[in-house]
Design a protein around this motif. Sequence first.
Motif, mmCIF file in Angstrom:
data_model
loop_
_atom_site.group_PDB
_atom_site.id
_atom_site.type_symbol
_atom_site.label_atom_id
_atom_site.label_comp_id
_atom_site.label_asym_id
_atom_site.label_seq_id
_atom_site.Cartn_x
_atom_site.Cartn_y
_atom_site.Cartn_z
ATOM 1 N N ASP A 95 0.856 -1.181 0.000
ATOM 2 C CA ASP A 95 0.000 0.000 0.000
ATOM 3 C C ASP A 95 0.895 1.235 0.000
ATOM 4 O O ASP A 95 1.161 1.829 1.051
ATOM 5 C CB ASP A 95 -0.908 -0.004 1.233
ATOM 6 C CG ASP A 95 -1.891 1.159 1.227
ATOM 7 O OD1 ASP A 95 -2.133 1.717 0.141
ATOM 8 O OD2 ASP A 95 -2.400 1.516 2.302
ATOM 9 N N PRO A 96 1.380 1.627 -1.178
ATOM 10 C CA PRO A 96 2.328 2.755 -1.225
ATOM 11 C C PRO A 96 1.668 4.064 -0.826
ATOM 12 O O PRO A 96 0.456 4.250 -0.960
ATOM 13 C CB PRO A 96 2.769 2.778 -2.692
ATOM 14 C CG PRO A 96 1.651 2.143 -3.434
ATOM 15 C CD PRO A 96 1.081 1.101 -2.513
ATOM 16 N N GLU A 97 2.495 4.961 -0.336
ATOM 17 C CA GLU A 97 2.018 6.280 0.077
ATOM 18 C C GLU A 97 1.524 7.067 -1.126
ATOM 19 O O GLU A 97 2.175 7.098 -2.180
ATOM 20 C CB GLU A 97 3.156 7.033 0.769
ATOM 21 C CG GLU A 97 2.780 8.417 1.274
ATOM 22 C CD GLU A 97 3.949 9.113 1.933
ATOM 23 O OE1 GLU A 97 3.857 10.333 2.163
ATOM 24 O OE2 GLU A 97 4.960 8.444 2.206
ATOM 25 N N THR A 98 0.381 7.687 -1.004
ATOM 26 C CA THR A 98 -0.171 8.501 -2.081
ATOM 27 C C THR A 98 0.590 9.827 -2.170
ATOM 28 O O THR A 98 0.765 10.508 -1.151
ATOM 29 C CB THR A 98 -1.663 8.781 -1.846
ATOM 30 O OG1 THR A 98 -2.362 7.539 -1.754
ATOM 31 C CG2 THR A 98 -2.247 9.615 -2.981
ATOM 32 N N ASP A 152 1.563 13.537 -2.315
ATOM 33 C CA ASP A 152 0.896 14.752 -1.863
ATOM 34 C C ASP A 152 1.064 15.840 -2.916
ATOM 35 O O ASP A 152 2.183 16.136 -3.338
ATOM 36 C CB ASP A 152 1.506 15.204 -0.535
ATOM 37 C CG ASP A 152 0.926 16.523 -0.069
ATOM 38 O OD1 ASP A 152 -0.249 16.546 0.325
ATOM 39 O OD2 ASP A 152 1.661 17.531 -0.125
ATOM 40 N N GLU A 169 4.211 7.901 -7.794
ATOM 41 C CA GLU A 169 3.479 6.684 -7.440
ATOM 42 C C GLU A 169 4.326 5.442 -7.736
ATOM 43 O O GLU A 169 4.368 4.493 -6.941
ATOM 44 C CB GLU A 169 2.161 6.617 -8.207
ATOM 45 C CG GLU A 169 1.104 7.574 -7.680
ATOM 46 C CD GLU A 169 -0.142 7.595 -8.537
ATOM 47 O OE1 GLU A 169 -0.102 7.039 -9.666
ATOM 48 O OE2 GLU A 169 -1.162 8.166 -8.091
ATOM 49 N N ALA A 214 7.067 5.277 -5.131
ATOM 50 C CA ALA A 214 6.534 4.857 -3.831
ATOM 51 C C ALA A 214 6.237 3.363 -3.829
ATOM 52 O O ALA A 214 6.483 2.664 -2.836
ATOM 53 C CB ALA A 214 5.272 5.654 -3.506
ATOM 54 N N ALA A 226 7.974 0.636 -1.359
ATOM 55 C CA ALA A 226 7.147 -0.203 -0.489
ATOM 56 C C ALA A 226 7.359 -1.685 -0.786
ATOM 57 O O ALA A 226 7.399 -2.516 0.137
ATOM 58 C CB ALA A 226 5.675 0.165 -0.661
#
Length: 267
Positions: A89-92, A94, A234, A237, A241
């Motif tokens: 669940d990679p960080e979205t 910002d 994305e 990230a 992850a």
Amino acid sequence: MKPLLPPVTVNGVTISAERIAAEAQNHPAPKGKPGLAWKAAARALALREILLQEARARGLDPDPVEVAPGQWEVEDEALIRQLLDGAIDPETPDEGALRALYEAHPERFRAPSLFEAAHILFPAAAGDLAARAIARDAAMQILAELRKSPRSFAKLAAQHSACSSRENGGILGQLSSGDTVPEFEAALATMEEGAISEPVESRYGFHLIRLDARARGEVLPFEAVLPHLREAREKAAWVAASRAFIAGLVARADVSGVSLAEQGADA
């Protein structure tokens, strides 16, 4: 007699030497060092086994998808994909951070520049060092003539260039990013209008380039580059992850016969 290689096991499951030998064909190694290909293959198969064991432990059933027209995943590939899709669940990204990145270096986000250029090509095969030396010497000789008489470029292109553009005095017309090989494009980016380059080496040989005009791409607005920035972040990230997830599986696994220390973060 060559010493026997130790068996490779992952949590008690043995990976056969035959499988490793077959996989080694996909891992090129320097000539005379087949052991490096064997180690790379053993690592790849051990890591694959770790992922498959985790997928099965989570009760996943393979659900292959079509990855290209008429080409479907095999069950093991499907299991690994499903495992990673569910576990990572990679960080979205910002948007504020992406805007800050853009505003720190807006010059990096330009539309492609346009160039009008001409060249004289002195051909030489990429691996033929003797032909390359001859081609470079020929380019230097013609460059000396051009320094004395820049207006003779079209005549010299017609006489010496190996490119079909010689019929038009070497003129290539309008060029943009991707229209030429990277070495040629890099030279254009650093040249002044009206200048003639030193010999520029490419896979085709050596080029003498004349830059006739440049229209530098405008800086794109943030809204235009946001989708590309978001996609790049994305992907980064997801990679970060996935590396962390796989490294955790490797740390908990009981592996013998090969070290995963160098490959623990590789999918």
